[in-house]
Design a protein around this motif. Structure first.
Motif, short mmCIF file in Angstrom:
data_model
loop_
_atom_site.label_atom_id
_atom_site.label_comp_id
_atom_site.label_asym_id
_atom_site.label_seq_id
_atom_site.Cartn_x
_atom_site.Cartn_y
_atom_site.Cartn_z
N TYR A 1 0.92 75.77 20.26
CA TYR A 1 2.11 75.12 19.70
C TYR A 1 2.41 73.81 20.42
CZ TYR A 1 2.64 79.74 17.66
OH TYR A 1 2.41 80.91 16.98
N SER A 2 1.40 73.23 21.05
CA SER A 2 1.59 71.97 21.76
C SER A 2 1.08 70.82 20.90
CB SER A 2 0.83 71.99 23.09
OG SER A 2 1.29 73.03 23.92
N THR A 3 1.70 69.68 21.08
CA THR A 3 1.24 68.45 20.45
C THR A 3 0.17 67.83 21.34
OG1 THR A 3 3.40 68.08 19.44
CG2 THR A 3 1.91 66.19 19.59
N ILE A 4 -1.03 67.64 20.77
CA ILE A 4 -2.18 67.17 21.55
C ILE A 4 -2.61 65.80 21.03
CG2 ILE A 4 -4.52 67.68 22.30
CD1 ILE A 4 -3.97 70.61 21.91
N ASN A 5 -2.76 64.85 21.93
CA ASN A 5 -3.22 63.50 21.60
C ASN A 5 -4.54 63.23 22.31
OD1 ASN A 5 -0.96 62.72 20.00
ND2 ASN A 5 0.22 62.45 21.87
N TYR A 6 -5.43 62.50 21.62
CA TYR A 6 -6.75 62.16 22.16
C TYR A 6 -6.85 60.63 22.24
CZ TYR A 6 -7.56 66.95 20.59
OH TYR A 6 -7.47 68.30 20.37
N LYS A 7 -7.08 60.10 23.43
CA LYS A 7 -7.21 58.66 23.63
C LYS A 7 -8.64 58.34 24.05
CE LYS A 7 -5.21 56.64 27.13
NZ LYS A 7 -4.16 56.06 28.01
N TRP A 8 -9.33 57.56 23.21
CA TRP A 8 -10.75 57.26 23.41
C TRP A 8 -10.94 55.83 23.88
CZ3 TRP A 8 -14.45 61.00 22.69
CH2 TRP A 8 -14.07 62.14 21.98
N SER A 9 -11.90 55.66 24.75
CA SER A 9 -12.43 54.34 25.11
C SER A 9 -13.95 54.46 25.07
CB SER A 9 -11.96 53.91 26.51
OG SER A 9 -12.59 52.70 26.89
N PHE A 10 -14.58 53.77 24.09
CA PHE A 10 -16.02 53.93 23.87
C PHE A 10 -16.85 52.99 24.72
CE2 PHE A 10 -13.93 55.35 19.97
CZ PHE A 10 -14.46 56.64 19.87
N GLY A 11 -16.23 52.08 25.45
CA GLY A 11 -16.96 51.24 26.38
C GLY A 11 -17.70 50.09 25.77
N ASP A 12 -17.46 49.78 24.49
CA ASP A 12 -18.16 48.68 23.83
C ASP A 12 -17.19 47.57 23.40
OD1 ASP A 12 -16.85 50.13 21.93
OD2 ASP A 12 -18.52 50.25 20.53
N ASN A 13 -16.09 47.45 24.13
CA ASN A 13 -15.10 46.40 23.86
C ASN A 13 -14.45 46.52 22.48
OD1 ASN A 13 -15.57 45.16 26.39
ND2 ASN A 13 -17.33 44.04 25.55
N THR A 14 -14.36 47.73 21.97
CA THR A 14 -13.67 47.95 20.71
C THR A 14 -12.23 48.40 20.93
OG1 THR A 14 -14.56 50.21 20.63
CG2 THR A 14 -15.78 48.49 19.44
N GLY A 15 -11.78 48.44 22.17
CA GLY A 15 -10.41 48.80 22.46
C GLY A 15 -10.20 50.30 22.54
N LEU A 16 -8.94 50.70 22.62
CA LEU A 16 -8.56 52.11 22.70
C LEU A 16 -8.30 52.66 21.31
CD1 LEU A 16 -6.11 52.10 25.75
CD2 LEU A 16 -8.53 52.75 25.72
N PHE A 17 -8.67 53.91 21.14
CA PHE A 17 -8.44 54.58 19.86
C PHE A 17 -7.71 55.88 20.14
CE2 PHE A 17 -9.83 57.63 16.57
CZ PHE A 17 -9.33 56.98 15.46
#
Length: 577
Positions: free
Chosen positions: A283-299
């Motif tokens: 019942y928790s709100t889960i967020n996923y923050k990605w950094s792919f390392g190819d200068n495309t920024g954070l997702f």
């Protein structure tokens, strides 16, 4: 010495003897921590980390009913009939602090022994152990023992159906079929359980010290009215305040997904797995923050699956941060400011009007406030270094041609497949010929290939008999593997068919040899014969890894989502008229 002095001295001696006897008896009494191990956590841990439902190992241990044997004691040899019992302890560690961790103990009996539905230990039928077949079907017939003992009597039940600390066995349904006593011990506390050859224990980790911890389990079996130790086992479990995170990475045409090497210009699927077996974060709100390392920024996403395509070759650093609002301890309430002293007039006025004071002053009102469910942010992290390389992106069959043979062969047909690809150049081609359902493989052939930059090659394959076939064709190099599929209809091999009759007539008429030669040259020019791929020194068939490749290729062949065009029905071969 007078009578009074003598009596007082005697009284002192008597009291001293009683104290000495009591102290001796107290020192002789076994405690749980004396029996269950010498590794004791520090005092502050034992005082504050109280596990729900567990007891302190300062309690007394009934050594008369549950004897204690040291390692190397000769009595261990006779602890179990027919050999030794092994206890296997596992857990679903690591566990996020506050969640439940599950411990499972399974008993492994000597060969040919098992537990039946009544909880007795019996010999397996037609199973030979070191002593051969046993005439007695029972190793331990506890059902008969309970009938002969005072199990049913209230006195016997209170004397013998108890745990090492004296607590009675819980009378759950079927409890009389449980003849093993398990004692779990960790963090200076113990938990005792009655069970069969396998038990499961849940422990909440809210008050467990972070880091690796040791769990010990001691197992006793029933021996009529007493208990005999049969096994001991220990295992390490881990409690952490970091969310346990695992990421699986997969990509179409990637030949080996475990080497963290992937292909350029094809999407990579990242699937996040959170280790939460007790569903603590349901019942928790889960967020996923990605950094792919190819200068495309954070997702940032709330989905545990994401796709990303790298458009450049090289090595990239992948980072993931998972954030969840998990149940946690509530912070202590702030100190209340001192309440101003009311004036005498205000007090008299409140008393005269019989009205309640300010909200919160009434103790009954405070007791009605429900306990809040507090939450705390927990984080998990994942890091990987991945390599992006060129690979075969796509493969297509652009043409299929029936090969005319000089001598009629009614049970065999040759088909040429003209294949093209995109991306890097293949070094190997494999063809699997299956039934029309593409499920039952009939023939598999692999060859090394050497193609130019246009990536255009011809593959010749033989088909035994007429009918419909499923053809899976795969091009591969060191890092990638691309495939395509098609259905093909092979014409009838009957010698009376028009195609076969024409070939027979041309060969049998000897007076038309010159005409046949001319016709043959024309046919050869129109249908240029394909030379099978040969093993030259520069193109050696890789037989060493062939079996491994075939296993992987078959797994890819029958996965529909891996094929760009599973069935090229619009190119179905109809034969040559």
């Amino acid at each position: 010495m007078g009578p009074e002095e003598f009596s007082m001295e005697s009284l002192h001696y008597f009291l001293g003897f009683l104290l000495l006897a009591a102290r001796t008896q107290l020192d002789a009494a076994k405690r749980f921590h004396d029996v269950l191990g010498n590794e004791r956590p520090p005092p502050y841990t034992r005082e504050h980390n109280q596990l729900n439902g567990w007891s302190s190992d300062e309690n007394d241990w009934n050594e008369k009913l549950y004897p204690v044997w040291k390692r190397g004691d000769m009595r261990w040899k006779n602890a179990w009939k027919g050999g030794h019992v092994q206890a296997v302890l596992t857990s679903d560690s690591p566990a996020l602090v506050g969640s439940n961790i599950t411990f499972v103990v399974n008993l492994v009996f000597p060969r040919c022994q098992k537990e039946d539905a009544d909880g007795n230990i019996v010999y397996e039928k037609n199973c030979r152990n070191e002593t051969g077949l046993s005439a007695d079907p029972y190793v331990y017939n506890w059902t008969a023992w309970s009938e002969d003992s005072d199990w049913e009597n209230g006195t016997g039940q209170s004397r013998h159906n108890i745990f090492p600390d004296g607590k009675p066995f819980p009378h759950h349904p079927g409890w009389r079929r449980w003849n093993f006593v398990y004692v779990f011990h960790t963090l200076g506390q113990y938990f005792q359980k009655l069970g069969g050859c396998s038990v499961r224990v849940f422990m909440n980790t809210a008050n467990v010290t972070l880091g690796p911890q040791l769990m010990e389990v001691f197992v006793y079996r029933r021996h009529r009215l007493d208990y005999v130790p049969i096994a001991q086992v220990k295992d390490v479990y881990v409690v952490t305040d970091q969310i346990p995170v695992f990421v699986t990475m997969s990509q179409k045409n990637d030949r080996n997904s475990s080497d963290e090497t992937f292909l350029k210009d094809l999407p990579i699927s990242f699937d996040v797995l959170i280790h939460d077996p007790s569903h603590f974060l349901n019942y928790s709100t889960i967020n996923y923050k990605w950094s792919f390392g190819d200068n495309t920024g954070l997702f940032v996403s709330m989905n545990n699956t994401v796709n990303h395509t790298y458009v450049l070759n090289g090595t990239f650093s992948l980072n993931l941060t998972v954030k969840a609002a998990a149940p946690g301890p509530c912070p202590p309430p702030p100190p209340r400011p001192p309440k101003p002293t009311p004036s005498l007039a205000t007090t008299l006025k409140s008393y005269d009007s019989n009205t309640p004071g300010p909200a919160g002053d009434n103790p009954l009102e405070l007791s009605k406030i429900p306990d809040e469910n507090c939450q705390v942010n927990r984080y998990g992290h994942f890091h990987a270094t991945i390599t992006i390389v060129e690979g075969i992106l796509e493969v297509s069959i652009i043409k299929m041609t029936d090969i005319l043979m000089w001598v009629p062969r009614p049970d065999n047909s040759l088909i040429d497949f003209v294949v093209t690809c995109q991306g890097s150049l293949p070094t190997e081609v494999c063809t699997v010929i299956s039934d029309p359902t593409c499920e039952v493989a009939q023939n598999t052939v692999c060859d090394a290939v050497d193609v130019d930059e246009t990536c255009l090659l011809t593959v010749r394959r033989a088909f035994s008999g007429s009918g419909t076939y499923c053809v899976n064709l795969t091009l591969a190099d060191d890092t990638s593997l691309a495939l395509t599929s098609t259905l093909i209809s092979v014409p009838g091999g009957d010698p009376a068919s028009p195609l076969r009759m024409a070939n027979s007539a041309l060969i049998s008429v000897g007076c038309l040899a010159i005409f046949v030669t001319v016709i043959s040259l024309l046919v050869y020019k129109k249908h240029k014969e394909y030379k099978p791929i040969e093993n030259s020194p520069g193109n050696v068939v890789r037989s060493k890894g062939l079996s491994v490749f075939l296993n992987r290729a078959k797994a890819v062949f029958f996965r529909g989502n891996q094929e760009k065009d599973p069935l090229l029905k619009n190119q179905e071969f109809k034969g040559v008229s």
